[in-house]
Scaffold this motif. Sequence first.
Motif, PDB file in Angstrom:
ATOM      1  N   ALA A   1       0.229  -5.901   4.992  1.00 13.29           N
ATOM      2  CA  ALA A   1       1.393  -5.049   5.267  1.00 13.29           C
ATOM      3  C   ALA A   1       1.508  -3.940   4.215  1.00 13.29           C
ATOM      4  O   ALA A   1       1.803  -2.788   4.558  1.00 13.29           O
ATOM      5  CB  ALA A   1       2.665  -5.881   5.308  1.00 13.29           C
ATOM      6  N   ASP A   2       1.258  -4.269   2.962  1.00 17.13           N
ATOM      7  CA  ASP A   2       1.284  -3.250   1.903  1.00 17.13           C
ATOM      8  C   ASP A   2       0.180  -2.222   2.111  1.00 17.13           C
ATOM      9  O   ASP A   2       0.376  -1.021   1.891  1.00 17.13           O
ATOM     10  CB  ASP A   2       1.145  -3.895   0.528  1.00 17.13           C
ATOM     11  N   GLN A   3      -0.991  -2.687   2.539  1.00 16.06           N
ATOM     12  CA  GLN A   3      -2.106  -1.784   2.806  1.00 16.06           C
ATOM     13  C   GLN A   3      -1.744  -0.830   3.949  1.00 16.06           C
ATOM     14  O   GLN A   3      -1.988   0.371   3.866  1.00 16.06           O
ATOM     15  CB  GLN A   3      -3.354  -2.593   3.163  1.00 16.06           C
ATOM     16  N   TYR A   4      -1.131  -1.352   4.997  1.00 16.78           N
ATOM     17  CA  TYR A   4      -0.706  -0.522   6.127  1.00 16.78           C
ATOM     18  C   TYR A   4       0.349   0.493   5.697  1.00 16.78           C
ATOM     19  O   TYR A   4       0.261   1.675   6.041  1.00 16.78           O
ATOM     20  CB  TYR A   4      -0.166  -1.405   7.254  1.00 16.78           C
ATOM     21  N   ASN A   5       1.341   0.051   4.936  1.00 19.65           N
ATOM     22  CA  ASN A   5       2.386   0.963   4.471  1.00 19.65           C
ATOM     23  C   ASN A   5       1.824   2.071   3.590  1.00 19.65           C
ATOM     24  O   ASN A   5       2.213   3.234   3.718  1.00 19.65           O
ATOM     25  CB  ASN A   5       3.473   0.193   3.720  1.00 19.65           C
ATOM     26  N   ALA A   6       0.913   1.728   2.689  1.00 19.03           N
ATOM     27  CA  ALA A   6       0.303   2.743   1.826  1.00 19.03           C
ATOM     28  C   ALA A   6      -0.510   3.736   2.653  1.00 19.03           C
ATOM     29  O   ALA A   6      -0.482   4.945   2.389  1.00 19.03           O
ATOM     30  CB  ALA A   6      -0.579   2.074   0.777  1.00 19.03           C
TER      31      ALA A   6
ATOM     32  N   LYS B   1       1.652 -10.199   3.186  1.00 17.29           N
ATOM     33  CA  LYS B   1       2.105  -9.134   2.294  1.00 17.29           C
ATOM     34  C   LYS B   1       0.994  -8.132   1.970  1.00 17.29           C
ATOM     35  O   LYS B   1       1.224  -6.925   1.994  1.00 17.29           O
ATOM     36  CB  LYS B   1       2.655  -9.736   1.003  1.00 17.29           C
ATOM     37  N   ASP B   2      -0.210  -8.611   1.709  1.00 17.11           N
ATOM     38  CA  ASP B   2      -1.302  -7.710   1.327  1.00 17.11           C
ATOM     39  C   ASP B   2      -1.632  -6.715   2.434  1.00 17.11           C
ATOM     40  O   ASP B   2      -1.740  -5.510   2.193  1.00 17.11           O
ATOM     41  CB  ASP B   2      -2.547  -8.506   0.938  1.00 17.11           C
TER      42      ASP B   2
ATOM     43  N   LYS C   1       1.712   6.250   4.548  1.00 18.37           N
ATOM     44  CA  LYS C   1       2.433   7.198   3.699  1.00 18.37           C
ATOM     45  C   LYS C   1       1.555   8.356   3.236  1.00 18.37           C
ATOM     46  O   LYS C   1       2.064   9.361   2.737  1.00 18.37           O
ATOM     47  CB  LYS C   1       3.008   6.483   2.477  1.00 18.37           C
TER      48      LYS C   1
END
Length: 95
Positions: free
Chosen positions: A73-78, A70-71, A81
Amino acid sequence: WDRGTMSDIRLTPYPWVPESAKSEDPVAYANMREQRAREIQIAIEMGKLLKTRVAECYQREGVNHGANCKDIADQYNAYMKKPNYGALRGGPDEE
């Protein structure tokens, strides 16, 4: 080289040259455009590295990838964007 860490280096934006300076100082304008292109390319490559890390984590963790990755993946998504993938920007309204 540790694949799990990212550098703490923070760069300052390139010196901004207005469009009107193209004829006044063509060298400074060309340097600004080249630097901008380099910074965008670096930002794109950083995005590719993050994507690879997410894919490796998903493959390594299997069914638990939702919780264990999750960490990253969240870093990649941020990162994806951000405008221009977070590349440094220069302009009259920015420092």
